[in-house]
Design a protein around this motif. Structure first.
Motif, PDB file in Angstrom:
ATOM      1  N   HIS A  58       0.861  -1.145   0.006  1.00  0.00           N
ATOM      2  CA  HIS A  58       0.153   0.001   0.037  1.00  0.00           C
ATOM      3  C   HIS A  58       1.052   1.308   0.188  1.00  0.00           C
ATOM      4  N   ARG A  59       0.449   2.126  -0.671  1.00  0.00           N
ATOM      5  CA  ARG A  59       1.071   3.449  -0.722  1.00  0.00           C
ATOM      6  C   ARG A  59       1.726   4.156   0.341  1.00  0.00           C
ATOM      7  N   GLY A  60       0.751   4.296   1.325  1.00  0.00           N
ATOM      8  CA  GLY A  60       1.113   4.672   2.953  1.00  0.00           C
ATOM      9  C   GLY A  60       1.432   3.844   3.921  1.00  0.00           C
ATOM     10  N   ALA A  64       6.291   0.416   2.972  1.00  0.00           N
ATOM     11  CA  ALA A  64       6.684   1.272   1.899  1.00  0.00           C
ATOM     12  C   ALA A  64       7.626   2.428   2.421  1.00  0.00           C
ATOM     13  N   ARG A  68      12.066   3.098   1.652  1.00  0.00           N
ATOM     14  CA  ARG A  68      12.774   4.053   0.770  1.00  0.00           C
ATOM     15  C   ARG A  68      14.259   4.127   0.643  1.00  0.00           C
ATOM     16  N   LEU A  97      11.443   2.148  -3.574  1.00  0.00           N
ATOM     17  CA  LEU A  97       9.983   2.328  -3.716  1.00  0.00           C
ATOM     18  C   LEU A  97       9.464   2.722  -5.229  1.00  0.00           C
ATOM     19  N   SER A  99       6.761   3.729  -7.416  1.00  0.00           N
ATOM     20  CA  SER A  99       5.267   4.374  -7.433  1.00  0.00           C
ATOM     21  C   SER A  99       4.970   5.072  -8.696  1.00  0.00           C
ATOM     22  N   VAL A 104       4.126   0.986 -12.253  1.00  0.00           N
ATOM     23  CA  VAL A 104       3.303  -0.032 -11.422  1.00  0.00           C
ATOM     24  C   VAL A 104       2.431  -0.758 -12.218  1.00  0.00           C
ATOM     25  N   ALA A 120      -4.781   2.481  -3.301  1.00  0.00           N
ATOM     26  CA  ALA A 120      -3.653   2.740  -4.283  1.00  0.00           C
ATOM     27  C   ALA A 120      -2.302   1.763  -3.779  1.00  0.00           C
ATOM     28  N   HIS A 121      -1.689   1.199  -4.662  1.00  0.00           N
ATOM     29  CA  HIS A 121      -0.719   0.354  -4.298  1.00  0.00           C
ATOM     30  C   HIS A 121       0.637   0.664  -5.174  1.00  0.00           C
ATOM     31  N   CYS A 122       1.734   0.447  -4.743  1.00  0.00           N
ATOM     32  CA  CYS A 122       2.953   0.780  -5.181  1.00  0.00           C
ATOM     33  C   CYS A 122       3.721  -0.491  -5.256  1.00  0.00           C
ATOM     34  N   TYR A 123       5.051  -0.539  -5.260  1.00  0.00           N
ATOM     35  CA  TYR A 123       5.948  -1.918  -5.247  1.00  0.00           C
ATOM     36  C   TYR A 123       7.163  -1.146  -4.567  1.00  0.00           C
TER      37      TYR A 123
END
Length: 154
Positions: A58-60, A64, A68, A97, A99, A104, A120-123
């Motif tokens: 998850h982005r937040g 995550a 970084r 990260l 994003s 993505v 929203a997701h990222c990796y």
């Protein structure tokens, strides 16, 4: 002398190629990172591609934020607790990260999604800098003059 089940087992150190091949046989791993100056470990879905481990988050999320540019560890394994056999692989490397929406979307093609629902997701990408592993398996050959084959006495 006390007889232990470990007498019939041997430990093999795995080379990097075998470690990376074994990683492709499981779907879940664990990422180890630092959270509020303390070690934290979280199970995650992952894929190995292009020399990196990719983890959807998850982005937040805490993982995550903690990933970084940090050096993190990632581990996978397969264990048979009854037979006292199995293998484990650990990757240690710099994380990043990912994003950017286009990046993505490309990584989404790997079929990964975060475990918990998210808007929203990222990796997280982890470089496979240090890779090591080992396998514990039944001993074969002769032990104390007794021929053993895959844990059996002949």
């Amino acid at each position: 002398m006390v007889d232990t089940p470990y007498v019939d087992h041997e430990v093999e150190v795995l080379d990097e190629a075998e470690c990376l091949a074994l990683m492709g046989t499981v779907l879940v791993g664990r990422i180890a990172f630092t959270e509020r100056a303390l070690p934290a470990v979280q199970p995650v879905a992952f894929a190995l591609a292009h020399g990196e481990v990719y983890i959807p988050v998850h982005r937040g999320s805490t993982v995550a934020a903690a990933s970084r540019g940090a050096v993190v560890a990632f581990a996978v394994d397969e264990i048979d607790a009854l037979a006292l056999t199995g293998w484990n692989v650990t990757v240690v490397g710099a994380s990043r990260l990912i994003s950017d929406p286009a990046a993505v979307r490309r990584l989404d093609e790997l079929g990964l999604r975060p475990w918990a629902p998210a808007d929203a997701h990222c990796y997280i990408g982890i470089q496979t800098g240090l890779v090591h592993g080992r396998r514990v398996s039944p001993r074969t050959g002769s032990v104390d003059g007794v021929v053993r084959e895959a844990g059996r006495t002949a």
